[in-house]
Design an enzyme around this catalytic site. Structure first.
Site, PDB file in Angstrom:
ATOM      1  N   ASN A  10      31.286 -74.370  29.979  1.00  0.00           N
ATOM      2  CA  ASN A  10      29.879 -74.720  29.770  1.00  0.00           C
ATOM      3  C   ASN A  10      29.103 -74.107  30.927  1.00  0.00           C
ATOM      4  O   ASN A  10      29.163 -74.601  32.047  1.00  0.00           O
ATOM      5  CB  ASN A  10      29.731 -76.254  29.757  1.00  0.00           C
ATOM      6  CG  ASN A  10      28.272 -76.679  29.695  1.00  0.00           C
ATOM      7  OD1 ASN A  10      27.380 -75.851  29.497  1.00  0.00           O
ATOM      8  ND2 ASN A  10      28.024 -77.969  29.864  1.00  0.00           N
ATOM      9  N   LYS A  12      25.998 -73.992  31.414  1.00  0.00           N
ATOM     10  CA  LYS A  12      24.739 -74.706  31.711  1.00  0.00           C
ATOM     11  C   LYS A  12      23.602 -73.687  31.871  1.00  0.00           C
ATOM     12  O   LYS A  12      23.625 -72.663  31.204  1.00  0.00           O
ATOM     13  CB  LYS A  12      24.950 -75.594  32.935  1.00  0.00           C
ATOM     14  CG  LYS A  12      26.189 -76.506  32.775  1.00  0.00           C
ATOM     15  CD  LYS A  12      26.268 -77.606  33.768  1.00  0.00           C
ATOM     16  CE  LYS A  12      27.523 -78.434  33.497  1.00  0.00           C
ATOM     17  NZ  LYS A  12      27.646 -79.603  34.353  1.00  0.00           N
ATOM     18  N   HIS A  66      25.816 -84.008  25.843  1.00  0.00           N
ATOM     19  CA  HIS A  66      26.221 -83.850  27.252  1.00  0.00           C
ATOM     20  C   HIS A  66      25.429 -84.830  28.118  1.00  0.00           C
ATOM     21  O   HIS A  66      24.267 -85.113  27.841  1.00  0.00           O
ATOM     22  CB  HIS A  66      25.968 -82.406  27.701  1.00  0.00           C
ATOM     23  CG  HIS A  66      26.613 -82.106  29.019  1.00  0.00           C
ATOM     24  ND1 HIS A  66      26.051 -82.492  30.208  1.00  0.00           N
ATOM     25  CD2 HIS A  66      27.786 -81.493  29.325  1.00  0.00           C
ATOM     26  CE1 HIS A  66      26.860 -82.116  31.201  1.00  0.00           C
ATOM     27  NE2 HIS A  66      27.920 -81.502  30.687  1.00  0.00           N
ATOM     28  N   GLU A 118      24.001 -84.497  30.809  1.00  0.00           N
ATOM     29  CA  GLU A 118      22.730 -83.971  31.349  1.00  0.00           C
ATOM     30  C   GLU A 118      21.623 -84.027  30.293  1.00  0.00           C
ATOM     31  O   GLU A 118      20.451 -84.193  30.628  1.00  0.00           O
ATOM     32  CB  GLU A 118      22.961 -82.543  31.885  1.00  0.00           C
ATOM     33  CG  GLU A 118      23.755 -82.576  33.185  1.00  0.00           C
ATOM     34  CD  GLU A 118      24.653 -81.380  33.444  1.00  0.00           C
ATOM     35  OE1 GLU A 118      24.510 -80.347  32.758  1.00  0.00           O
ATOM     36  OE2 GLU A 118      25.529 -81.489  34.337  1.00  0.00           O
ATOM     37  N   GLU A 134      33.670 -86.862  29.857  1.00  0.00           N
ATOM     38  CA  GLU A 134      33.138 -86.363  31.121  1.00  0.00           C
ATOM     39  C   GLU A 134      32.527 -87.522  31.896  1.00  0.00           C
ATOM     40  O   GLU A 134      31.352 -87.864  31.679  1.00  0.00           O
ATOM     41  CB  GLU A 134      32.061 -85.308  30.864  1.00  0.00           C
ATOM     42  CG  GLU A 134      32.548 -84.091  30.109  1.00  0.00           C
ATOM     43  CD  GLU A 134      31.714 -82.854  30.408  1.00  0.00           C
ATOM     44  OE1 GLU A 134      32.302 -81.848  30.760  1.00  0.00           O
ATOM     45  OE2 GLU A 134      30.475 -82.916  30.314  1.00  0.00           O
ATOM     46  N   GLY A 143      30.083 -82.013  38.634  1.00  0.00           N
ATOM     47  CA  GLY A 143      29.436 -81.242  39.693  1.00  0.00           C
ATOM     48  C   GLY A 143      29.519 -81.888  41.065  1.00  0.00           C
ATOM     49  O   GLY A 143      28.851 -81.466  42.008  1.00  0.00           O
ATOM     50  N   SER A 170      34.429 -81.553  37.317  1.00  0.00           N
ATOM     51  CA  SER A 170      35.067 -80.935  38.494  1.00  0.00           C
ATOM     52  C   SER A 170      36.492 -80.457  38.212  1.00  0.00           C
ATOM     53  O   SER A 170      37.369 -80.584  39.065  1.00  0.00           O
ATOM     54  CB  SER A 170      35.035 -81.895  39.690  1.00  0.00           C
ATOM     55  OG  SER A 170      33.695 -82.191  40.046  1.00  0.00           O
TER      56      SER A 170
HETATM   57  P1  13P Z   1      31.611 -79.349  36.512  1.00  0.00           P
HETATM   58  O1  13P Z   1      32.917 -78.722  36.082  1.00  0.00           O
HETATM   59  O2  13P Z   1      30.729 -78.409  37.270  1.00  0.00           O
HETATM   60  O3  13P Z   1      31.851 -80.645  37.214  1.00  0.00           O
HETATM   61  O4  13P Z   1      30.801 -79.682  35.156  1.00  0.00           O
HETATM   62  C1  13P Z   1      31.436 -80.372  34.156  1.00  0.00           C
HETATM   63  C2  13P Z   1      30.578 -80.347  32.953  1.00  0.00           C
HETATM   64  O5  13P Z   1      29.532 -80.984  32.908  1.00  0.00           O
HETATM   65  C3  13P Z   1      31.002 -79.518  31.810  1.00  0.00           C
HETATM   66  O6  13P Z   1      30.255 -79.792  30.681  1.00  0.00           O
END
Ligand code: 13P
Length: 246
Positions: free
Chosen positions: A9, A11, A94, A96, A164, A170, A209
Site C-alpha cells: 500500500n 499510500k 483502511h 487512515e 492492521e 507507521g 510495521s
Molecule cells: P506501515 O507498514 O508503514 O506500518 O503501514 C501499514 C499500512 O497501513 C498498510 O496498509
C-alpha cells in the site's frame, strides 16, 4: 491451501520517476512461486503502474473507491472505473480512511458491495486503536467492524481481510507474532459466523510495521496468510525481502 499474498500500500507517496525506478527493481526480480504480489498506488499513478506491470506477475489495486456507482460525487472514483482500467484489488476501510475521512462500517459495507459488483477483489481493513487494546476491547472492536462491513453481502468469494492494529501502523511497533495470530484466529472465527463466507478459504493479511526482519515470523503463524505493507513497500530491497520471506 491458502496462497500467500503480499500487498504494497503505497499510500500518498511516489512520483513518476520514483515509481519507474521502484518497479524497475521489483520487476527484475524473479517471481516467488506460491506467493501472489500486488501494489496499490494512488489513483493518478494507476495508468503508469498498470502499464509497467502488464504481463508481469505483479497485480495492481487501488487504495479506495466510491460507495456509489456513478453520478454527482465530485472527487470520487467508481469501482467500475478501476476494474475497467485493469485493477484487480481495492483496499477498503483502511484506518487512515476511517480516521481522516470518518468512514463508518456502513460506508465500508457499501464500498465492498460496489467493488464486488464491479469485479474487484476487496481487501477489507480492520483494527483497534491502542486505547481499545488497553481497555481489553480489541477483539470486540474488530468483530464489530467485520460484521458491519461484511454481513449481508452477496458475493464474498474473493474477500481478503487485513488486520492492521492502528497502534502498529507507521509507528515501528509491530504486533508480536502471537498477538497477530490470536487476532487472526478470532477474525477467522468471526467470519465463520457470517453467512456466505468460506472462512477457511479467506486470506487474512497482517499489516502494521511489517519489515524484512519480522515478516518470516509473522508468516509462520497458521492464520496469517500474507501482509499489507506500507512504508517498507516503497523500498524495492525491503519489499523483495518481505516477498522472499513468504
Ligand atoms: P506501515 O507498514 O508503514 O506500518 O503501514 C501499514 C499500512 O497501513 C498498510 O496498509
Amino acid at each position: 491451501m491458502r496462497q500467500l499474498l503480499v500487498v504494497g500500500n503505497w499510500k500518498m507517496n511516489g512520483s513518476r520517476a520514483s515509481i519507474n525506478s521502484l518497479l524497475d527493481d521489483l520487476l527484475s526480480a524473479p517471481a516467488v512461486a506460491g506467493t501472489e504480489v500486488a501494489v496499490c498506488p494512488t489513483y493518478v499513478h494507476l495508468p503508469q503502474v498498470l502499464e509497467l506491470c502488464a504481463s508481469s506477475a505483479i497485480a495492481v489495486g487501488a487504495q479506495d473507491c466510491s460507495h456509489m456507482q456513478s453520478g454527482a460525487y465530485t472527487g470520487e472514483v467508481a469501482a467500475v472505473m478501476l476494474s475497467e482500467m485493469g485493477c484487480r484489488w481495492v483496499i477498503l476501510g483502511h484506518s487512515e480512511r476511517r480516521q481522516y475521512h470518518a468512514e463508518s462500517d456502513a460506508l465500508v459495507a457499501a464500498k465492498v458491495a460496489v467493488a464486488v459488483e464491479a469485479g474487484l477483489q476487496p481487501i477489507v481493513c480492520v483494527g483497534e486503536t491502542r486505547e481499545q487494546r488497553e481497555a481489553g476491547e480489541a477483539q470486540s472492536v474488530v468483530s464489530a467492524q467485520l460484521q458491519g462491513a461484511l454481513k449481508g453481502q452477496v458475493n464474498l468469494d474473493s474477500l481478503v481481510v487485513a488486520y492492521e492494529p492502528v497502534w502498529a501502523i507507521g509507528t515501528g511497533l509491530t504486533a508480536t507474532p502471537q498477538q497477530a495470530q490470536d487476532m487472526h484466529e478470532c477474525i477467522r472465527g468471526c467470519l465463520e459466523g457470517i453467512e456466505g463466507i468460506d472462512a477457511q478459504a479467506t486470506r487474512l493479511l497482517y499489516g502494521g510495521s511489517v519489515k524484512a526482519d519480522n515478516a518470516a515470523q509473522l508468516f509462520a503463524q497458521p492464520d496469517i496468510d500474507g501482509a499489507l505493507v506500507g512504508g517498507a513497500a516503497l523500498k524495492a530491497a525491503d519489499f523483495k525481502s518481505i516477498i522472499a520471506a513468504a
